[in-house]
Design an enzyme around this catalytic site. Structure first.
Site, mmCIF file in Angstrom:
data_model
loop_
_atom_site.group_PDB
_atom_site.id
_atom_site.type_symbol
_atom_site.label_atom_id
_atom_site.label_comp_id
_atom_site.label_asym_id
_atom_site.label_seq_id
_atom_site.Cartn_x
_atom_site.Cartn_y
_atom_site.Cartn_z
ATOM 1 C CB SER A 206 -55.714 10.002 -25.357
ATOM 2 O OG SER A 206 -54.817 10.985 -25.840
ATOM 3 N N GLY A 210 -55.255 12.688 -30.318
ATOM 4 C CA GLY A 210 -55.859 12.618 -31.642
ATOM 5 C C GLY A 210 -56.318 13.976 -32.146
ATOM 6 C CD GLU A 228 -60.276 3.313 -31.250
ATOM 7 O OE1 GLU A 228 -61.116 3.984 -30.607
ATOM 8 O OE2 GLU A 228 -59.431 2.596 -30.712
ATOM 9 C CB CYS A 262 -61.142 2.393 -26.865
ATOM 10 S SG CYS A 262 -61.086 1.127 -28.134
#
Length: 466
Positions: A206, A210, A228, A262
Site C-alpha cells: 500500500s 510505502g 511498488e 494494483c
C-alpha cells in the site's frame, strides 16, 4: 520465550490452512549475514543453474502450487495457475535482464581497460503482498539472488503458506542454507525488519506503508529502497466503435482478481451522454460469476482476501455515496461472515471522492464534456501507475500517451495487462525503481566502474619544478 503463532485461513471457508511462529528477525538476519559472502562469491553460472532448477521445481509442482494459492487467497484456480506459470517464467526473463542491465561491459585504449561490473548490496529484505503472494515477491527474489544478494522475505500475514511452499522449492533447487530466509508476521514484524541492519528493502504494497518506509529510509541513503504501491488508475473510453469489446475491456480492467490488482481500473472516464457503453458494462457486470476457487463452472472472481478487507471496502463504498455518488450496481456481500463481494459500479460525475485506492471490485464512472476534460480527470490523482485508452485512433492515443501521468499506458487493452519482459511501476505515490519486473536488475546490484592496467604507466609531465 516462545514466539507467537500466526494462523492463516481460507477466506472462503474460514478453515485453517497454516500455522507457524512469527518474528525471529534477529536470528534470520544472522543466518543471512553468515551466508552472504559465500553466495556473493558463487559464480553467476552456478546461481543461474539454481534459479533454473527452481523454475523446474515450480513447474513440476504447478498444480499443488496453484491449489495452495487458490486456497489461501480465494482466487479462482484458473487464475492461480497463470500465477504459477509466471513464477516459473520469471527466471529466464530475469536471467536475460541481468545480462542486459547488469552484465559486464568493457573496452581498452592505450593499455588501459575500462570495465563496468556490478556487486550485490548484501542482505535485502523483501516485503510481499497477498494479492499475488508468489508472483510479485518472486519478481524481487529471483533477480536479487541472481545478483548475489541474500534475502529476508516477510510475506503478507495473509499468505504465509504460499511463502513457505516457495521457499521449499528453492531448497529443492539447491539454494544454500541462509540465502533465503522466511520471517512471518504482521506490520510489527515488518517494521522490525525494515529497521534491522539490512542493506536494502524491496516492497510491494500500500501507499500508506510505502510512504512510511520512505520516511524511515530517508536517513539511510546508503540503503536501497524499491517501492511498488498501487494506484487509482483511470481508463478513458472515447469514440468507441465496438461497444461489446469495450465493455469486456472495462470489466476485465476493473474486476479481475476481485479488484485486488494494483493495475485494476478504478475510474472509467467517458464522454457525457455515452450511455451505450455504460449499459453494456452494467449488463456484462451482471453476468459475472462470484464464487470459490474450485467451483464449477469456474467463477470470474473470488472473494477479497479477508473479512477485514471486505469491511474496509464497505466503508469506502459508503464514503463514495456520501460524496454524492449515484449507485448503478451496489456493493453486496452475500454472507456477512465471508468476504464475497459483488462487482459494484457508481457514477461519481461532479463529485469529489477521496483519492485513496479502493482495493476491491468497485468501479467509478466519471462523465466529462470534452477530451481535455478527460485528460484532466485521468490525471486527477496523486498516483501514477496505470492508465488506458479504449477507442480513438493512433493520433488520439499518441496525445493520451504524451499527456497521461502513468508508468503503464495501454491502448485498447485492459489496464491490468503488463508484460513481464518490460519495466513495471509508476510515478507519484505509485512508487519508484520500476519494482519487481524487468528493471529489477537495476536495483538489485550497484555498478562499479574500473580503470585497470597490467602495469603502472605514465607520469606527471607538467607543473613540476626542474
Amino acid at each position: 520465550m516462545p514466539l507467537a503463532e500466526l494462523v492463516s485461513t481460507d477466506p472462503c471457508t474460514g478453515q485453517v490452512i497454516w500455522t507457524g511462529p512469527v518474528g525471529g528477525v534477529a536470528a534470520a538476519l544472522a543466518r543471512a549475514r553468515a551466508a552472504a559472502p559465500g553466495w556473493a562469491r558463487t559464480p553467476l553460472a552456478e546461481r543461474i543453474a539454481i534459479a533454473r532448477a527452481f523454475a523446474d521445481a515450480a513447474k513440476a509442482a504447478a498444480e499443488d502450487f496453484a491449489r495452495l494459492i487458490a486456497s489461501e487467497t480465494g482466487k479462482p484456480l484458473w487464475e492461480t495457475r497463470t500465477e504459477v506459470a509466471s513464477v516459473a517464467a520469471k527466471v529466464e526473463i530475469s536471467i536475460t535482464a541481468q545480462a542486459e542491465r547488469a552484465g559486464e561491459r568493457g573496452s581498452e585504449s592505450g593499455g588501459v581497460r575500462q570495465q563496468l561490473r556490478h556487486k550485490p548490496h548484501g542482505v535485502l529484505a523483501v516485503l510481499g503482498p497477498y494479492n499475488f503472494p508468489a508472483h510479485l515477491p518472486n519478481g524481487h527474489i529471483v533477480p536479487a539472488l541472481l545478483a548475489g544478494n541474500v534475502i529476508l522475505f516477510k510475506p503478507s500475514e495473509q499468505t504465509p503458506a504460499v511463502a513457505d511452499f516457495m521457499a521449499a522449492l528453492w531448497a529443492k533447487a539447491g539454494l544454500p542454507d541462509g540465502v533465503l530466509n522466511i520471517v512471518h508476521g504482521g506490520g510489527d514484524v515488518g517494521r522490525d525488519l525494515a529497521g534491522a541492519d539490512i542493506d536494502g528493502l524491496l516492497f510491494t504494497g500500500s501507499a500508506h506503508v510505502g510512504a512510511a518506509l520512505a520516511l524511515q529510509f530517508a536517513a539511510m541513503p546508503h540503503r536501497i529502497l524499491a517501492l511498488e504501491m498501487g494506484g487509482n488508475n483511470p481508463l478513458v473510453a472515447w469514440n468507441v466503435d465496438d461497444t461489446g469489446a469495450a465493455a469486456a475491456t472495462v470489466v476485465q480492467s476493473a474486476f479481475l482478481s476481485a479488484g485486488q490488482r494494483c493495475t485494476n481500473a478504478r475510474r472509467l472516464i467517458i464522454r457525457d451522454g455515452d450511455d451505450r457503453l455504460v449499459e453494456a458494462v452494467l449488463a456484462l457486470t451482471d453476468r459475472l460469476i462470484v464464487g470459490a476457487p474450485f467451483d464449477e463452472p469456474q467463477p470470474f472472481m473470488g472473494p477479497v482476501i479477508s473479512n477485514a478487507a471486505a469491511d474496509g471496502l464497505e466503508r469506502g463504498w459508503t464514503g463514495l455515496q456520501a460524496a454524492g455518488g449515484r449507485v448503478l450496481r451496489p456493493l453486496l456481500r452475500a454472507r456477512a461472515d465471508r468476504p464475497f463481494l459483488s462487482p459494484a459500479v457508481i457514477d461519481m460525475t461532479g463529485c469529489t471522492p477521496s483519492d485513496d485506492e479502493l482495493f476491491g471490485p468497485v468501479l467509478q464512472i466519471i462523465r466529462v464534456p470534452d477530451w481535455d476534460a478527460a485528460i484532466a480527470a485521468a490525471n486527477a490523482t496523486r498516483f501514477g501507475l496505470a492508465a488506458g485508452l479504449i477507442g480513438g485512433d493512433g493520433a488520439l492515443f499518441d496525445d493520451f500517451w504524451a499527456r497521461s501521468r502513468a508508468g503503464i499506458v495501454n491502448w485498447n487493452r485492459p489496464t491490468n495487462g503488463a508484460s513481464s519482459a518490460a519495466p513495471f511501476g509508476g510515478i507519484g505515490a505509485s512508487g519508484n525503481h520500476r519494482a519487481s519486473a524487468y528493471y529489477a536488475a537495476d536495483y538489485c546490484a550497484f555498478p562499479v566502474a574500473t580503470l585497470a592496467a597490467d602495469a603502472l604507466v605514465g607520469g606527471i609531465s607538467v607543473g613540476l619544478k626542474p
